[in-house]
Design a protein around this motif. Structure first.
Motif, PDB file in Angstrom:
ATOM      1  N   LEU A   1     -43.239  31.471 -15.819  1.00 37.06           N
ATOM      2  CA  LEU A   1     -42.574  32.336 -14.840  1.00 37.06           C
ATOM      3  C   LEU A   1     -41.210  31.787 -14.401  1.00 37.06           C
ATOM      4  O   LEU A   1     -40.519  32.392 -13.596  1.00 37.06           O
ATOM      5  CB  LEU A   1     -43.471  32.516 -13.610  1.00 37.06           C
ATOM      6  CG  LEU A   1     -44.765  33.293 -13.866  1.00 37.06           C
ATOM      7  CD1 LEU A   1     -45.649  33.280 -12.630  1.00 37.06           C
ATOM      8  CD2 LEU A   1     -44.460  34.735 -14.269  1.00 37.06           C
ATOM      9  N   ILE A   2     -40.834  30.638 -14.946  1.00 38.83           N
ATOM     10  CA  ILE A   2     -39.535  30.045 -14.577  1.00 38.83           C
ATOM     11  C   ILE A   2     -38.424  30.778 -15.322  1.00 38.83           C
ATOM     12  O   ILE A   2     -38.489  30.951 -16.544  1.00 38.83           O
ATOM     13  CB  ILE A   2     -39.501  28.547 -14.951  1.00 38.83           C
ATOM     14  CG1 ILE A   2     -40.522  27.768 -14.118  1.00 38.83           C
ATOM     15  CG2 ILE A   2     -38.089  27.978 -14.758  1.00 38.83           C
ATOM     16  CD1 ILE A   2     -40.719  26.348 -14.571  1.00 38.83           C
ATOM     17  N   GLY A   3     -37.407  31.198 -14.603  1.00 37.53           N
ATOM     18  CA  GLY A   3     -36.165  31.713 -15.191  1.00 37.53           C
ATOM     19  C   GLY A   3     -36.373  32.650 -16.359  1.00 37.53           C
ATOM     20  O   GLY A   3     -37.204  33.554 -16.325  1.00 37.53           O
ATOM     21  N   ASP A   4     -35.600  32.430 -17.423  1.00 40.14           N
ATOM     22  CA  ASP A   4     -35.719  33.244 -18.628  1.00 40.14           C
ATOM     23  C   ASP A   4     -35.940  32.321 -19.826  1.00 40.14           C
ATOM     24  O   ASP A   4     -35.974  31.099 -19.672  1.00 40.14           O
ATOM     25  CB  ASP A   4     -34.453  34.095 -18.817  1.00 40.14           C
ATOM     26  CG  ASP A   4     -33.185  33.248 -18.737  1.00 40.14           C
ATOM     27  OD1 ASP A   4     -33.092  32.241 -19.457  1.00 40.14           O
ATOM     28  OD2 ASP A   4     -32.286  33.594 -17.939  1.00 40.14           O
ATOM     29  N   VAL A   5     -36.091  32.901 -20.994  1.00 38.39           N
ATOM     30  CA  VAL A   5     -36.487  32.094 -22.163  1.00 38.39           C
ATOM     31  C   VAL A   5     -35.454  31.020 -22.482  1.00 38.39           C
ATOM     32  O   VAL A   5     -35.804  29.893 -22.844  1.00 38.39           O
ATOM     33  CB  VAL A   5     -36.781  33.002 -23.383  1.00 38.39           C
ATOM     34  CG1 VAL A   5     -35.530  33.729 -23.869  1.00 38.39           C
ATOM     35  CG2 VAL A   5     -37.374  32.190 -24.526  1.00 38.39           C
TER      36      VAL A   5
ATOM     37  N   VAL B   1     -33.528  29.447 -20.408  1.00 44.83           N
ATOM     38  CA  VAL B   1     -33.686  28.366 -19.426  1.00 44.83           C
ATOM     39  C   VAL B   1     -34.921  27.538 -19.772  1.00 44.83           C
ATOM     40  O   VAL B   1     -34.897  26.305 -19.742  1.00 44.83           O
ATOM     41  CB  VAL B   1     -33.805  28.953 -18.000  1.00 44.83           C
ATOM     42  CG1 VAL B   1     -34.222  27.882 -17.000  1.00 44.83           C
ATOM     43  CG2 VAL B   1     -32.490  29.585 -17.573  1.00 44.83           C
TER      44      VAL B   1
ATOM     45  N   ALA C   1     -32.270  38.122  -9.627  1.00 40.54           N
ATOM     46  CA  ALA C   1     -31.369  37.669 -10.692  1.00 40.54           C
ATOM     47  C   ALA C   1     -31.829  36.372 -11.326  1.00 40.54           C
ATOM     48  O   ALA C   1     -31.824  36.230 -12.548  1.00 40.54           O
ATOM     49  CB  ALA C   1     -29.956  37.520 -10.158  1.00 40.54           C
ATOM     50  N   SER C   2     -32.260  35.427 -10.528  1.00 39.59           N
ATOM     51  CA  SER C   2     -32.522  34.087 -11.053  1.00 39.59           C
ATOM     52  C   SER C   2     -33.990  33.810 -11.307  1.00 39.59           C
ATOM     53  O   SER C   2     -34.325  32.918 -12.084  1.00 39.59           O
ATOM     54  CB  SER C   2     -32.012  33.045 -10.060  1.00 39.59           C
ATOM     55  OG  SER C   2     -32.787  33.097  -8.872  1.00 39.59           O
TER      56      SER C   2
ATOM     57  N   ILE D   1     -26.451  33.024 -16.230  1.00 43.97           N
ATOM     58  CA  ILE D   1     -27.247  34.210 -15.900  1.00 43.97           C
ATOM     59  C   ILE D   1     -27.239  35.226 -17.048  1.00 43.97           C
ATOM     60  O   ILE D   1     -28.286  35.720 -17.457  1.00 43.97           O
ATOM     61  CB  ILE D   1     -26.694  34.908 -14.627  1.00 43.97           C
ATOM     62  CG1 ILE D   1     -26.764  33.969 -13.422  1.00 43.97           C
ATOM     63  CG2 ILE D   1     -27.429  36.218 -14.354  1.00 43.97           C
ATOM     64  CD1 ILE D   1     -28.107  33.833 -12.772  1.00 43.97           C
TER      65      ILE D   1
ATOM     66  N   ARG E   1     -39.458  41.422 -20.745  1.00 42.54           N
ATOM     67  CA  ARG E   1     -39.512  40.075 -20.183  1.00 42.54           C
ATOM     68  C   ARG E   1     -38.765  39.096 -21.111  1.00 42.54           C
ATOM     69  O   ARG E   1     -38.049  38.202 -20.660  1.00 42.54           O
ATOM     70  CB  ARG E   1     -40.972  39.642 -20.010  1.00 42.54           C
ATOM     71  CG  ARG E   1     -41.177  38.175 -19.631  1.00 42.54           C
ATOM     72  CD  ARG E   1     -40.545  37.823 -18.297  1.00 42.54           C
ATOM     73  NE  ARG E   1     -40.841  36.420 -17.941  1.00 42.54           N
ATOM     74  CZ  ARG E   1     -40.033  35.655 -17.213  1.00 42.54           C
ATOM     75  NH1 ARG E   1     -38.878  36.128 -16.772  1.00 42.54           N
ATOM     76  NH2 ARG E   1     -40.365  34.421 -16.915  1.00 42.54           N
TER      77      ARG E   1
ATOM     78  N   ASP F   1     -34.969  39.167 -20.611  1.00 45.88           N
ATOM     79  CA  ASP F   1     -34.448  39.289 -19.239  1.00 45.88           C
ATOM     80  C   ASP F   1     -33.419  38.214 -18.896  1.00 45.88           C
ATOM     81  O   ASP F   1     -32.848  38.227 -17.812  1.00 45.88           O
ATOM     82  CB  ASP F   1     -35.571  39.403 -18.193  1.00 45.88           C
ATOM     83  CG  ASP F   1     -36.311  38.111 -17.955  1.00 45.88           C
ATOM     84  OD1 ASP F   1     -36.048  37.123 -18.655  1.00 45.88           O
ATOM     85  OD2 ASP F   1     -37.178  38.087 -17.047  1.00 45.88           O
ATOM     86  N   GLY F   2     -33.157  37.321 -19.830  1.00 40.89           N
ATOM     87  CA  GLY F   2     -32.048  36.384 -19.636  1.00 40.89           C
ATOM     88  C   GLY F   2     -30.746  36.902 -20.224  1.00 40.89           C
ATOM     89  O   GLY F   2     -29.763  36.164 -20.312  1.00 40.89           O
TER      90      GLY F   2
END
Lengths: 289, 155
Positions: A100-104, A106, A190-191, B43, B126, B129-130
Protein backbone atom coordinates in the motif's frame (compact mmCIF):
# COMPACT_ATOMS: atom_id res chain seq x y z
CA UNK A 1 15.23 20.66 -9.72
CA UNK A 2 18.81 19.75 -9.01
CA UNK A 3 20.30 19.11 -5.58
CA UNK A 4 23.17 21.28 -4.41
CA UNK A 5 26.56 19.70 -4.97
CA UNK A 6 27.74 16.86 -2.75
CA UNK A 7 30.40 14.22 -2.66
CA UNK A 8 29.19 10.64 -3.22
CA UNK A 9 30.73 7.69 -1.40
CA UNK A 10 29.77 4.05 -1.84
CA UNK A 11 31.28 1.88 0.90
CA UNK A 12 31.38 -1.84 0.33
CA UNK A 13 31.14 -2.98 3.92
CA UNK A 14 29.11 -1.97 6.96
CA UNK A 15 32.31 -1.23 8.92
CA UNK A 16 33.49 1.11 6.19
CA UNK A 17 30.12 2.87 6.14
CA UNK A 18 30.21 3.44 9.90
CA UNK A 19 33.78 4.71 9.70
CA UNK A 20 32.83 7.13 6.92
CA UNK A 21 29.89 8.31 9.02
CA UNK A 22 32.15 8.88 12.02
CA UNK A 23 34.74 10.76 9.97
CA UNK A 24 32.11 12.98 8.37
CA UNK A 25 29.34 13.15 10.95
CA UNK A 26 28.91 16.90 10.49
CA UNK A 27 28.06 16.81 6.81
CA UNK A 28 27.27 13.24 5.78
CA UNK A 29 23.88 11.58 5.35
CA UNK A 30 23.08 8.01 4.43
CA UNK A 31 21.52 7.18 1.07
CA UNK A 32 19.48 3.98 0.81
CA UNK A 33 16.83 3.81 -1.94
CA UNK A 34 16.71 7.59 -2.01
CA UNK A 35 12.95 7.92 -2.19
CA UNK A 36 12.73 10.11 0.88
CA UNK A 37 16.15 11.73 0.62
CA UNK A 38 16.43 12.65 -3.07
CA UNK A 39 13.16 14.67 -3.10
CA UNK A 40 14.45 16.54 -0.03
CA UNK A 41 17.79 17.21 -1.74
CA UNK A 42 16.05 18.41 -4.90
CA UNK A 43 13.88 20.82 -2.92
CA UNK A 44 17.07 21.85 -1.10
CA UNK A 45 15.42 21.28 2.24
CA UNK A 46 18.75 19.63 3.07
CA UNK A 47 22.15 20.32 1.55
CA UNK A 48 24.52 17.70 2.94
CA UNK A 49 28.13 17.80 1.78
CA UNK A 50 28.48 14.04 1.52
CA UNK A 51 26.15 11.17 0.61
CA UNK A 52 27.10 7.70 1.80
CA UNK A 53 25.31 5.15 -0.37
CA UNK A 54 24.76 2.00 1.69
CA UNK A 55 22.38 0.33 -0.75
CA UNK A 56 24.96 -2.06 -2.19
CA UNK A 57 26.49 -3.34 1.03
CA UNK A 58 26.17 -7.12 1.00
CA UNK A 59 24.15 -8.52 3.87
CA UNK A 60 21.92 -5.48 4.36
CA UNK A 61 19.38 -6.69 1.83
CA UNK A 62 17.10 -9.68 1.86
CA UNK A 63 14.59 -11.61 3.91
CA UNK A 64 15.35 -14.59 6.12
CA UNK A 65 13.62 -16.66 8.75
CA UNK A 66 14.89 -17.33 12.22
CA UNK A 67 12.77 -19.57 14.42
CA UNK A 68 9.43 -17.79 14.82
CA UNK A 69 10.57 -14.51 13.31
CA UNK A 70 11.31 -12.83 10.00
CA UNK A 71 14.64 -11.09 9.65
CA UNK A 72 14.52 -8.30 7.09
CA UNK A 73 17.62 -6.43 5.95
CA UNK A 74 17.36 -2.65 6.10
CA UNK A 75 18.05 -2.25 2.39
CA UNK A 76 15.21 -4.55 1.37
CA UNK A 77 12.78 -2.75 -0.92
CA UNK A 78 9.05 -2.41 -0.38
CA UNK A 79 8.48 -4.46 -3.52
CA UNK A 80 10.69 -7.27 -2.24
CA UNK A 81 8.67 -7.33 0.98
CA UNK A 82 5.23 -7.22 -0.69
CA UNK A 83 6.15 -9.99 -3.13
CA UNK A 84 8.18 -12.30 -0.88
CA UNK A 85 6.45 -15.69 -0.49
CA UNK A 86 7.65 -16.15 3.07
CA UNK A 87 6.46 -12.71 4.21
CA UNK A 88 3.09 -13.40 2.58
CA UNK A 89 2.83 -16.73 4.34
CA UNK A 90 4.20 -15.88 7.78
CA UNK A 91 3.19 -12.24 8.06
CA UNK A 92 0.63 -11.21 5.42
CA UNK A 93 -0.03 -7.98 7.33
CA UNK A 94 3.48 -6.74 6.57
CA UNK A 95 3.23 -7.73 2.89
CA UNK A 96 -0.10 -5.93 2.63
CA UNK A 97 1.29 -2.81 4.28
CA UNK A 98 4.27 -2.73 1.91
CA UNK A 99 1.92 -3.13 -1.06
CA UNK A 100 0.00 0.00 0.00
CA UNK A 101 3.05 2.28 0.00
CA UNK A 102 3.16 4.89 -2.78
CA UNK A 103 3.21 3.49 -6.30
CA UNK A 104 5.11 0.68 -8.01
CA UNK A 105 8.07 2.87 -8.94
CA UNK A 106 8.45 3.99 -5.34
CA UNK A 107 8.14 0.42 -4.05
CA UNK A 108 10.79 -0.77 -6.50
CA UNK A 109 13.37 1.63 -5.04
CA UNK A 110 12.33 2.60 -1.53
CA UNK A 111 13.70 0.53 1.35
CA UNK A 112 12.25 -0.41 4.72
CA UNK A 113 15.36 0.75 6.60
CA UNK A 114 15.42 4.04 4.73
CA UNK A 115 11.75 4.67 5.36
CA UNK A 116 11.97 3.89 9.09
CA UNK A 117 15.12 5.98 9.57
CA UNK A 118 13.50 8.90 7.76
CA UNK A 119 10.61 8.64 10.27
CA UNK A 120 7.95 10.46 8.33
CA UNK A 121 4.99 10.70 10.74
CA UNK A 122 2.65 9.66 7.90
CA UNK A 123 4.63 6.59 6.80
CA UNK A 124 2.88 3.20 6.71
CA UNK A 125 5.39 0.74 8.16
CA UNK A 126 5.55 2.18 11.69
CA UNK A 127 1.90 1.36 12.45
CA UNK A 128 2.29 -2.21 11.29
CA UNK A 129 5.67 -2.79 12.92
CA UNK A 130 4.34 -1.46 16.24
CA UNK A 131 1.33 -3.79 15.94
CA UNK A 132 3.67 -6.69 15.15
CA UNK A 133 5.96 -5.76 18.05
CA UNK A 134 8.97 -5.66 15.72
CA UNK A 135 12.50 -4.86 16.79
CA UNK A 136 14.84 -2.57 14.86
CA UNK A 137 18.50 -3.52 14.98
CA UNK A 138 20.92 -0.61 14.60
CA UNK A 139 24.66 -0.90 14.20
CA UNK A 140 27.16 1.78 15.14
CA UNK A 141 30.78 2.19 16.18
CA UNK A 142 30.07 0.33 19.43
CA UNK A 143 28.31 -2.59 17.81
CA UNK A 144 24.67 -3.52 17.44
CA UNK A 145 21.68 -2.86 19.68
CA UNK A 146 17.96 -2.91 19.16
CA UNK A 147 14.85 -0.86 19.79
CA UNK A 148 11.26 -1.95 20.08
CA UNK A 149 9.36 -0.34 17.23
CA UNK A 150 7.19 1.72 19.57
CA UNK A 151 10.25 3.27 21.25
CA UNK A 152 12.06 4.14 18.03
CA UNK A 153 10.11 7.17 16.83
CA UNK A 154 10.65 10.36 18.80
CA UNK A 155 8.89 12.96 16.65
CA UNK A 156 8.50 14.01 13.04
CA UNK A 157 11.64 12.85 11.19
CA UNK A 158 13.32 12.02 14.47
CA UNK A 159 14.32 8.66 15.90
CA UNK A 160 16.08 7.30 18.97
CA UNK A 161 19.10 6.32 16.86
CA UNK A 162 22.40 7.85 17.91
CA UNK A 163 24.72 9.66 15.56
CA UNK A 164 26.73 7.30 13.34
CA UNK A 165 24.27 4.42 13.67
CA UNK A 166 22.70 2.58 10.76
CA UNK A 167 19.41 0.67 10.87
CA UNK A 168 20.63 -2.69 9.62
CA UNK A 169 17.71 -5.07 10.12
CA UNK A 170 14.17 -5.48 11.32
CA UNK A 171 13.07 -8.51 13.32
CA UNK A 172 9.38 -9.31 12.98
CA UNK A 173 7.99 -11.93 15.38
CA UNK A 174 5.50 -14.29 13.81
CA UNK A 175 3.58 -15.99 16.61
CA UNK A 176 1.50 -19.05 15.80
CA UNK A 177 -2.17 -19.46 16.61
CA UNK A 178 -5.51 -17.95 15.71
CA UNK A 179 -3.94 -14.71 14.55
CA UNK A 180 -5.48 -12.03 12.37
CA UNK A 181 -4.02 -8.80 11.10
CA UNK A 182 -5.20 -5.76 9.16
CA UNK A 183 -3.86 -2.41 8.04
CA UNK A 184 -6.46 0.19 7.11
CA UNK A 185 -5.62 3.69 6.02
CA UNK A 186 -7.14 6.89 4.81
CA UNK A 187 -4.50 8.01 2.31
CA UNK A 188 -3.50 11.35 0.87
CA UNK A 189 -4.74 11.10 -2.68
CA UNK A 190 -1.59 12.17 -4.54
CA UNK A 191 1.14 10.53 -2.50
CA UNK A 192 -0.60 7.66 -0.74
CA UNK A 193 0.84 8.74 2.63
CA UNK A 194 -1.43 8.00 5.59
CA UNK A 195 -3.65 10.75 6.93
CA UNK A 196 -4.59 7.99 9.32
CA UNK A 197 -3.27 4.42 9.21
CA UNK A 198 -4.24 1.76 11.72
CA UNK A 199 -2.56 -1.63 11.98
CA UNK A 200 -4.00 -4.37 14.14
CA UNK A 201 -2.89 -7.81 15.21
CA UNK A 202 -5.22 -9.93 17.30
CA UNK A 203 -4.93 -13.41 18.67
CA UNK A 204 -8.03 -15.36 19.71
CA UNK A 205 -7.97 -18.06 22.34
CA UNK A 206 -9.59 -21.45 21.76
CA UNK A 207 -12.80 -20.26 23.37
CA UNK A 208 -12.96 -17.32 20.95
CA UNK A 209 -11.93 -14.56 23.35
CA UNK A 210 -9.30 -12.01 22.51
CA UNK A 211 -6.04 -13.27 23.95
CA UNK A 212 -4.22 -10.12 22.95
CA UNK A 213 -4.66 -7.20 20.60
CA UNK A 214 -1.83 -5.02 19.39
CA UNK A 215 -2.55 -1.73 17.66
CA UNK A 216 -0.22 0.76 15.97
CA UNK A 217 -1.43 4.07 14.56
CA UNK A 218 0.37 6.36 12.10
CA UNK A 219 -0.37 9.72 10.53
CA UNK A 220 -2.52 10.91 13.42
CA UNK A 221 0.06 12.09 15.92
CA UNK A 222 3.52 13.68 15.64
CA UNK A 223 4.88 10.14 16.00
CA UNK A 224 3.36 6.75 15.33
CA UNK A 225 2.13 5.21 18.57
CA UNK A 226 0.74 2.14 20.27
CA UNK A 227 -2.93 2.52 21.16
CA UNK A 228 -2.63 0.96 24.63
CA UNK A 229 -6.12 1.97 25.74
CA UNK A 230 -7.70 0.10 22.85
CA UNK A 231 -5.58 -2.95 23.60
CA UNK A 232 -6.47 -3.12 27.28
CA UNK A 233 -10.18 -2.68 26.48
CA UNK A 234 -10.02 -5.81 24.31
CA UNK A 235 -7.80 -8.22 26.22
CA UNK A 236 -9.78 -11.15 27.59
CA UNK A 237 -13.02 -9.97 26.04
CA UNK A 238 -15.25 -11.63 23.47
CA UNK A 239 -14.88 -9.72 20.18
CA UNK A 240 -18.46 -8.48 19.94
CA UNK A 241 -19.40 -5.43 17.86
CA UNK A 242 -20.06 -3.44 21.05
CA UNK A 243 -16.71 -4.32 22.62
CA UNK A 244 -14.84 -3.44 19.43
CA UNK A 245 -16.64 -0.14 19.06
CA UNK A 246 -16.06 0.84 22.69
CA UNK A 247 -12.39 -0.11 22.44
CA UNK A 248 -11.90 1.80 19.17
CA UNK A 249 -13.26 4.92 20.85
CA UNK A 250 -10.06 4.96 22.90
CA UNK A 251 -7.82 5.22 19.80
CA UNK A 252 -6.58 8.73 20.53
CA UNK A 253 -6.35 8.48 24.30
CA UNK A 254 -3.11 10.07 25.51
CA UNK A 255 -2.15 11.69 22.20
CA UNK A 256 -2.73 15.04 20.50
CA UNK A 257 -3.88 14.60 16.91
CA UNK A 258 -1.92 16.77 14.49
CA UNK A 259 -3.44 19.26 12.09
CA UNK A 260 -2.38 20.04 8.52
CA UNK A 261 -3.91 20.66 5.10
CA UNK A 262 -4.98 17.01 4.89
CA UNK A 263 -7.13 17.17 8.00
CA UNK A 264 -7.93 18.97 11.22
CA UNK A 265 -7.10 17.47 14.59
CA UNK A 266 -10.79 16.70 15.13
CA UNK A 267 -11.06 14.95 11.76
CA UNK A 268 -7.92 12.92 12.40
CA UNK A 269 -9.25 11.82 15.79
CA UNK A 270 -12.48 10.76 14.11
CA UNK A 271 -10.56 8.84 11.42
CA UNK A 272 -8.46 7.09 14.05
CA UNK A 273 -11.54 5.80 15.86
CA UNK A 274 -13.38 4.74 12.69
CA UNK A 275 -10.37 3.04 11.08
CA UNK A 276 -9.41 1.33 14.32
CA UNK A 277 -12.88 -0.18 14.43
CA UNK A 278 -12.64 -1.31 10.80
CA UNK A 279 -9.15 -2.75 11.22
CA UNK A 280 -10.24 -4.61 14.37
CA UNK A 281 -13.29 -6.06 12.62
CA UNK A 282 -11.12 -7.29 9.73
CA UNK A 283 -8.44 -8.73 11.99
CA UNK A 284 -10.93 -10.54 14.23
CA UNK A 285 -12.67 -11.99 11.20
CA UNK A 286 -9.35 -13.23 9.84
CA UNK A 287 -8.29 -14.68 13.20
CA UNK A 288 -11.55 -16.59 13.49
CA UNK A 289 -11.46 -18.03 9.99
CA UNK B 1 32.61 11.20 -11.45
CA UNK B 2 32.72 8.37 -13.96
CA UNK B 3 29.46 6.48 -14.41
CA UNK B 4 29.24 3.45 -16.65
CA UNK B 5 25.91 1.87 -17.49
CA UNK B 6 24.18 -0.09 -20.19
CA UNK B 7 21.55 1.98 -21.96
CA UNK B 8 19.26 -0.02 -24.23
CA UNK B 9 21.90 -2.71 -24.50
CA UNK B 10 24.86 -0.44 -25.22
CA UNK B 11 27.45 0.12 -22.47
CA UNK B 12 28.30 3.79 -22.19
CA UNK B 13 30.36 5.91 -19.82
CA UNK B 14 29.79 9.47 -18.73
CA UNK B 15 31.61 11.95 -16.55
CA UNK B 16 28.92 13.54 -14.38
CA UNK B 17 28.58 15.38 -11.10
CA UNK B 18 27.28 13.12 -8.31
CA UNK B 19 24.16 15.29 -8.08
CA UNK B 20 23.18 14.56 -11.70
CA UNK B 21 19.81 12.84 -11.85
CA UNK B 22 19.45 9.76 -14.04
CA UNK B 23 16.83 11.52 -16.15
CA UNK B 24 19.29 14.31 -16.97
CA UNK B 25 22.02 11.84 -17.80
CA UNK B 26 19.65 10.16 -20.23
CA UNK B 27 18.33 13.35 -21.81
CA UNK B 28 21.29 15.73 -21.68
CA UNK B 29 24.31 13.45 -21.78
CA UNK B 30 23.06 10.40 -23.69
CA UNK B 31 20.75 12.60 -25.81
CA UNK B 32 17.81 10.23 -25.39
CA UNK B 33 14.90 12.61 -25.01
CA UNK B 34 12.12 10.02 -25.10
CA UNK B 35 12.23 9.97 -21.31
CA UNK B 36 10.29 13.04 -20.25
CA UNK B 37 10.60 15.47 -17.36
CA UNK B 38 7.39 16.87 -15.94
CA UNK B 39 6.67 17.25 -12.23
CA UNK B 40 10.24 16.63 -11.02
CA UNK B 41 8.79 15.64 -7.64
CA UNK B 42 8.50 11.84 -7.92
CA UNK B 43 4.77 12.03 -8.49
CA UNK B 44 3.90 12.04 -12.20
CA UNK B 45 5.90 9.13 -13.64
CA UNK B 46 6.70 10.80 -17.00
CA UNK B 47 10.38 10.03 -16.40
CA UNK B 48 9.82 6.31 -15.78
CA UNK B 49 12.51 3.99 -17.17
CA UNK B 50 13.46 0.40 -16.41
CA UNK B 51 16.51 0.09 -14.14
CA UNK B 52 17.72 -3.50 -14.04
CA UNK B 53 14.25 -4.44 -15.26
CA UNK B 54 12.34 -2.45 -12.63
CA UNK B 55 10.23 0.62 -13.35
CA UNK B 56 11.72 3.64 -11.58
CA UNK B 57 11.20 7.38 -11.69
CA UNK B 58 14.49 8.54 -13.16
CA UNK B 59 14.05 12.00 -11.61
CA UNK B 60 14.40 10.31 -8.22
CA UNK B 61 17.50 8.25 -8.99
CA UNK B 62 21.00 9.71 -9.05
CA UNK B 63 23.00 8.79 -12.13
CA UNK B 64 25.72 7.46 -9.82
CA UNK B 65 23.20 5.05 -8.29
CA UNK B 66 22.71 3.56 -11.75
CA UNK B 67 26.42 2.91 -12.16
CA UNK B 68 26.90 -0.62 -13.46
CA UNK B 69 23.17 -1.10 -14.08
CA UNK B 70 21.06 -1.72 -17.15
CA UNK B 71 18.67 1.00 -18.21
CA UNK B 72 15.88 0.60 -20.75
CA UNK B 73 14.23 3.72 -22.10
CA UNK B 74 11.36 4.00 -24.56
CA UNK B 75 13.93 4.29 -27.35
CA UNK B 76 15.07 0.75 -26.59
CA UNK B 77 11.63 -0.75 -26.25
CA UNK B 78 10.85 -1.62 -29.88
CA UNK B 79 12.88 -4.52 -31.20
CA UNK B 80 14.34 -4.55 -34.73
CA UNK B 81 12.14 -1.64 -35.73
CA UNK B 82 8.98 -3.46 -34.70
CA UNK B 83 6.82 -1.89 -32.01
CA UNK B 84 6.40 -3.81 -28.77
CA UNK B 85 2.83 -5.18 -28.35
CA UNK B 86 2.22 -2.62 -25.59
CA UNK B 87 3.20 0.20 -27.96
CA UNK B 88 1.02 -1.28 -30.68
CA UNK B 89 -1.99 -1.41 -28.39
CA UNK B 90 -1.49 2.16 -27.19
CA UNK B 91 -1.66 3.04 -30.89
CA UNK B 92 -4.66 0.79 -31.61
CA UNK B 93 -6.69 1.83 -28.57
CA UNK B 94 -5.78 5.53 -28.68
CA UNK B 95 -3.95 5.23 -25.38
CA UNK B 96 -2.52 8.71 -25.79
CA UNK B 97 -3.67 12.21 -26.56
CA UNK B 98 -0.76 14.65 -26.25
CA UNK B 99 1.67 11.77 -25.73
CA UNK B 100 3.74 13.38 -23.00
CA UNK B 101 3.04 10.72 -20.36
CA UNK B 102 3.19 7.87 -22.88
CA UNK B 103 6.82 6.70 -22.61
CA UNK B 104 6.54 6.46 -18.83
CA UNK B 105 3.07 4.95 -19.02
CA UNK B 106 4.26 2.24 -21.43
CA UNK B 107 7.26 1.27 -19.32
CA UNK B 108 5.10 1.09 -16.19
CA UNK B 109 2.57 -0.99 -18.12
CA UNK B 110 5.44 -3.30 -19.09
CA UNK B 111 6.35 -3.74 -15.41
CA UNK B 112 2.71 -4.40 -14.52
CA UNK B 113 2.20 -7.06 -17.21
CA UNK B 114 5.53 -8.70 -16.47
CA UNK B 115 4.47 -9.26 -12.85
CA UNK B 116 0.79 -9.84 -13.52
CA UNK B 117 0.11 -11.05 -17.08
CA UNK B 118 -3.66 -11.09 -16.68
CA UNK B 119 -4.60 -8.08 -14.53
CA UNK B 120 -8.12 -6.99 -13.69
CA UNK B 121 -9.15 -3.44 -14.52
CA UNK B 122 -8.69 -2.49 -10.85
CA UNK B 123 -5.21 -4.01 -10.83
CA UNK B 124 -4.30 -2.04 -13.95
CA UNK B 125 -5.51 1.20 -12.40
CA UNK B 126 -3.57 0.49 -9.21
CA UNK B 127 -0.54 -0.61 -11.27
CA UNK B 128 -0.30 2.67 -13.16
CA UNK B 129 -1.24 5.01 -10.35
CA UNK B 130 2.32 6.31 -10.24
CA UNK B 131 1.80 7.77 -13.73
CA UNK B 132 -0.33 10.81 -14.35
CA UNK B 133 -1.99 11.60 -17.69
CA UNK B 134 -2.88 15.26 -17.65
CA UNK B 135 -5.12 14.78 -20.69
CA UNK B 136 -7.00 12.43 -18.33
CA UNK B 137 -7.13 9.78 -21.02
CA UNK B 138 -7.05 6.95 -18.53
CA UNK B 139 -9.87 4.86 -19.96
CA UNK B 140 -8.07 4.40 -23.28
CA UNK B 141 -4.80 3.72 -21.48
CA UNK B 142 -6.48 0.99 -19.42
CA UNK B 143 -8.06 -0.42 -22.61
CA UNK B 144 -4.64 -0.44 -24.29
CA UNK B 145 -3.03 -2.31 -21.40
CA UNK B 146 -5.87 -4.84 -21.34
CA UNK B 147 -5.49 -5.39 -25.07
CA UNK B 148 -1.72 -5.67 -24.71
CA UNK B 149 -2.21 -8.32 -22.02
CA UNK B 150 -4.28 -10.34 -24.48
CA UNK B 151 -1.69 -9.92 -27.26
CA UNK B 152 1.21 -10.85 -24.98
CA UNK B 153 -0.78 -13.86 -23.75
CA UNK B 154 -0.90 -15.24 -27.29
CA UNK B 155 2.89 -15.40 -27.46
Amino acid sequence: MIPSAFEYLRPETLEEAIRLLQENSEEAVLLAGGHSLIPILKARLAQPGILIDISRIPGLKGIGREDQALLIGGMTTHHEIESDPEVNEVCPLLAETASLIGDVQVRNRGTIGGSLSHADPAADYPATLIALDAEFVVTGPDGARSYRAENFFEGPFDTAMEENEILTSIIVPAPQGKIGGAYCKAAQQASGFAVCGVAVTVMLSDNGQIEFASIGITGVSASPYRASGVESALTGQAPTAETIEAAADRATEDIEPIEDLYGSAEFRGHLARVWTKRALEQAVKMAGS
Amino acid sequence: MEVSLSINGEVRSFDVEPRTLLVHLLRDHAKLTGTHVACETSICGACTVLLDGQAVKSCTVLAVQADGCEVTTIEGFAEDGKLHPIQEQFWEKHGLQCGFCTPGMILTAYQLLERNPDPSEAEIRRGIDGNICRCTGYQHIVDAIQAAAVELGKK
